[in-house]
Design an enzyme around this catalytic site. Sequence first.
Site, mmCIF file in Angstrom:
data_model
loop_
_atom_site.group_PDB
_atom_site.id
_atom_site.type_symbol
_atom_site.label_atom_id
_atom_site.label_comp_id
_atom_site.label_asym_id
_atom_site.label_seq_id
_atom_site.Cartn_x
_atom_site.Cartn_y
_atom_site.Cartn_z
ATOM 1 N N VAL A 176 0.841 -1.197 0.000
ATOM 2 C CA VAL A 176 0.000 0.000 0.000
ATOM 3 C C VAL A 176 0.875 1.246 0.000
ATOM 4 C CG1 VAL A 176 -1.853 1.243 1.157
ATOM 5 C CG2 VAL A 176 -1.745 -1.255 1.320
ATOM 6 N N VAL A 190 -0.360 -2.017 -4.813
ATOM 7 C CA VAL A 190 0.084 -3.083 -5.710
ATOM 8 C C VAL A 190 -0.200 -4.417 -5.041
ATOM 9 C CG1 VAL A 190 2.036 -4.113 -6.916
ATOM 10 C CG2 VAL A 190 1.872 -1.622 -6.731
ATOM 11 N N TYR A 211 18.214 2.918 13.164
ATOM 12 C CA TYR A 211 17.519 4.203 13.301
ATOM 13 C C TYR A 211 17.453 4.599 14.775
ATOM 14 C CZ TYR A 211 14.795 6.893 9.822
ATOM 15 O OH TYR A 211 14.370 7.803 8.885
ATOM 16 N N GLY A 271 9.577 3.554 7.742
ATOM 17 C CA GLY A 271 8.396 3.160 6.983
ATOM 18 C C GLY A 271 8.439 1.707 6.559
ATOM 19 N N ASP A 275 7.556 0.381 3.832
ATOM 20 C CA ASP A 275 8.070 0.219 2.474
ATOM 21 C C ASP A 275 9.588 0.174 2.457
ATOM 22 O OD1 ASP A 275 8.048 2.887 3.342
ATOM 23 O OD2 ASP A 275 7.926 3.689 1.303
ATOM 24 N N ARG A 276 10.222 0.972 3.300
ATOM 25 C CA ARG A 276 11.688 1.011 3.342
ATOM 26 C C ARG A 276 12.248 -0.280 3.938
ATOM 27 N NH1 ARG A 276 13.218 6.701 5.968
ATOM 28 N NH2 ARG A 276 15.197 6.425 4.838
ATOM 29 N N ASP A 288 13.837 4.358 -3.880
ATOM 30 C CA ASP A 288 12.462 4.010 -4.255
ATOM 31 C C ASP A 288 11.764 5.278 -4.749
ATOM 32 O OD1 ASP A 288 9.891 3.099 -4.575
ATOM 33 O OD2 ASP A 288 9.758 2.127 -2.616
#
Length: 259
Positions: A7, A13, A100, A107, A109-110, A129
């Site tokens: 998302v 996707v 981190y 995130g 996605d990362r 990305d």
Amino acid sequence: MILLIDVGNTNIVLGIHDNEKYIASWRISTDSKKTSDEYSIQVMQLFNQAKLNPEEVEGIIISSVVPNIMHSLENMVRKCFCKEPIVVGPGIKTGINIKYDNPKEVGADRIVNAVAAFEKHKKPMIIIDFGTATTFCAITEKGDYLGGNICPGIQISADALFERAAKLPRIELEKPKSVICKNTVTSMQAGIIYGYIGKVEYIVKRMKKEMMDLGEKEPFVLATGGLAKLVYSETDVIDEVDRKLTLEGLKILYEKNKE
């Protein structure tokens, strides 16, 4: 069959992985106003069109950068597949060490991209990305996620120029042949696209230096996302484009976390 759901801010996707290959993938609009019933109808239509049986789905994993859509998507999964999805987030097994300040801030996605890149290449890497936002991530040879940076995506830059400059039109993101342009539209296209490529080149150069100062070998630069090929064709700082990187990462994370 495994259903993989990524998302993003603009698109969702969905991919189907079965017998070590992808047998279907779809891209639909991200809409936090849609109900779980609406998403259920849409997903079942996609399965029907592809002649896939939802009862054959063994598991589902979701990665999302849009928190307020998750309730609808998780309920959609329960209605359509009678299963609980794995959700990428705090507590999930990744196989990488996130350095981190607050790992919970990274995130989904990362994380997914980093997992896929490290599993595939096992070397120092910079992952770019090109999504709604463009993200840069640094991974060491040992699999440490060092961090990275986030900047506006190319489309956001184009939209901002249109919205904040009264006389400038909304334009298509097409690459002009020259940076010395003779009309407003191509002038904007050149400034946005070639300016963006220059930003990518500088950030990659700076990240490489900082990683090598830490003792890493020269990082391999891997790009993914909708506009990755456009940038790749105009620069030599990107080593490879992998359009399925995020889906690959979701598949790997599913295998690491399934019961």
